[in-house]
Design a protein around this motif. Structure first.
Motif, PDB file in Angstrom:
ATOM      1  N   UNK A 112       1.015  -0.822   0.044  1.00  0.00           N
ATOM      2  CA  UNK A 112       0.293  -0.307   0.017  1.00  0.00           C
ATOM      3  C   UNK A 112       1.110   1.666   0.066  1.00  0.00           C
ATOM      4  N   UNK A 113       0.566   2.061  -0.835  1.00  0.00           N
ATOM      5  CA  UNK A 113       1.202   3.303  -0.816  1.00  0.00           C
ATOM      6  C   UNK A 113       0.352   4.450  -0.837  1.00  0.00           C
ATOM      7  N   UNK A 114       0.268   5.303   0.395  1.00  0.00           N
ATOM      8  CA  UNK A 114      -0.556   6.635   0.905  1.00  0.00           C
ATOM      9  C   UNK A 114       0.427   7.694   1.816  1.00  0.00           C
ATOM     10  N   UNK A 115       0.060   8.856   1.849  1.00  0.00           N
ATOM     11  CA  UNK A 115       0.668   9.525   2.793  1.00  0.00           C
ATOM     12  C   UNK A 115      -0.414  10.362   3.673  1.00  0.00           C
ATOM     13  N   UNK A 116      -1.565  10.751   3.491  1.00  0.00           N
ATOM     14  CA  UNK A 116      -2.630  12.256   4.131  1.00  0.00           C
ATOM     15  C   UNK A 116      -3.394  11.164   4.799  1.00  0.00           C
ATOM     16  N   UNK A 174      -0.033  -7.363  -5.757  1.00  0.00           N
ATOM     17  CA  UNK A 174      -1.031  -5.808  -6.010  1.00  0.00           C
ATOM     18  C   UNK A 174      -0.167  -4.899  -5.488  1.00  0.00           C
ATOM     19  N   UNK A 175      -0.290  -3.488  -6.106  1.00  0.00           N
ATOM     20  CA  UNK A 175      -0.074  -2.302  -5.475  1.00  0.00           C
ATOM     21  C   UNK A 175      -1.377  -0.869  -5.515  1.00  0.00           C
ATOM     22  N   UNK A 176      -1.407  -0.573  -4.888  1.00  0.00           N
ATOM     23  CA  UNK A 176      -2.314   0.030  -4.237  1.00  0.00           C
ATOM     24  C   UNK A 176      -2.236   1.384  -3.742  1.00  0.00           C
TER      25      UNK A 176
END
Length: 310
Positions: free
Chosen positions: A11-15, A87-89
């Motif tokens: 999983x890729x994200x920040x806020x 899988x990448x999200x």
């Protein structure tokens, strides 16, 4: 909760918008093997390093966290590859180079807060409100070279209510996006999603990053356009104007359409209950505001403490 057998997800994200999607995957037992987020950044008066909202959540779940400065860095790519993701999200992260988004066998999917192909870009929720849209939504799609242009997987429509602002609509889309993500992962794993290419032309509206100058109220616009600008920037970063030589931020407004004969930006007040500015075709009433150097307050409270010429 027992982890689902498929797929292995990075999983890729920040806020905080991304946290809802990550939390949905984790609490529903999806096999999240690692999280990629932004490096810690100085924040606050002391400028101490602060972790992203995604990192804080991931650490609370004991998930491995990668925080690359550069997405093409060899050490990062090796570490990412070692997790053997299927899988990448991506949710509210930065642009990925192809050697990252093309790494897993099932590819990389993104959750975007608009009904693509409309409102591609960094600020789709803001611009949908600013432009007076009555409907928006969330889209899951596959990443490709051009930003926000990959094949659409699933979409979910969300009404924009007259009382919505960026704060309320952000909250709605955050949770609808998380739910749509789970449907998308299930559909990809089951092979039941029919991907649809995005329309490449036509009357497309864009959603570039919001800059300070975007928040300046231009009183020569229509009253409704100004009202929508305020909604689309409230509570952060907030639309603003000048009053008696100081900045005034507007958080909530109402408007009326009427012929007034006043120059755009002319203001009137009874000194007690209302403060209104002349727009091209009517009046915009400031209901909730923050005057430079003061706290945010309702207009009546502001007028009790400040005397301005009507």
């Amino acid at each position: 909760m027992v982890q689902k057998n498929f797929p292995r997800i990075v999983f890729m994200g920040t806020p905080d918008f991304a946290v809802a999607s990550l939390a949905a995957l984790v609490t529903q037992g999806y096999n999240v093997v690692a999280v990629v987020t932004a490096p810690d950044k100085p924040a606050g008066r002391g400028m101490q390093l602060k972790a992203s909202a995604v990192k804080e959540y991931a650490q609370g779940c004991s998930l491995p966290v990668l925080q690359p400065d550069k997405l093409r860095d060899t050490a990062f790519l090796e570490a990412l590859r070692a997790y053997q993701a299927d899988l990448q999200v991506v949710v509210a992260f930065r642009m990925l180079p192809e050697l990252v988004w093309n790494m897993p066998p099932m590819g990389t999917l993104n959750v975007h807060a608009s009904l693509l192909p409309q409102y591609r870009g960094a600020a789709p929720i803001n611009w949908a409100i600013i432009n007076g849209e009555k409907e928006t939504g969330v889209t899951t799609f596959r990443l490709k070279h051009e930003i926000d242009t990959g094949d659409i997987l699933l979409q979910d429509k969300v009404a924009i209510l007259p009382e919505d602002n960026i704060g309320t609509l952000y909250e709605k889309l955050m949770h609808r996006g998380a739910a749509l993500l789970l449907q998308t992962v299930d559909g990809l794993a089951a092979g039941t999603i029919k991907e649809q290419p995005q329309a490449g032309s036509g009357d497309l509206k864009h959603a570039p990053k919001i800059f300070r100058e975007d928040g300046l109220i231009r009183w020569e616009q229509s009253a409704e356009e100004i009202h929508n600008l305020v909604r689309g920037l409230s509570p952060v970063p907030a639309a603003y104007t000048q009053l008696s030589g100081k900045q005034l931020k507007a958080y909530t407004t109402s408007f009326s359409i009427e012929v007034h004969g006043q120059a755009p930006g002319h203001y009137e007040t009874d000194g007690k209950t209302f403060l209104r500015f002349a727009a091209a075709d009517g009046w915009v009433y400031i209901l909730d505001l923050q005057y430079e150097g003061k706290k945010r307050m309702p207009v009546a409270e502001f007028l009790r403490g400040f005397r301005i010429a009507g």
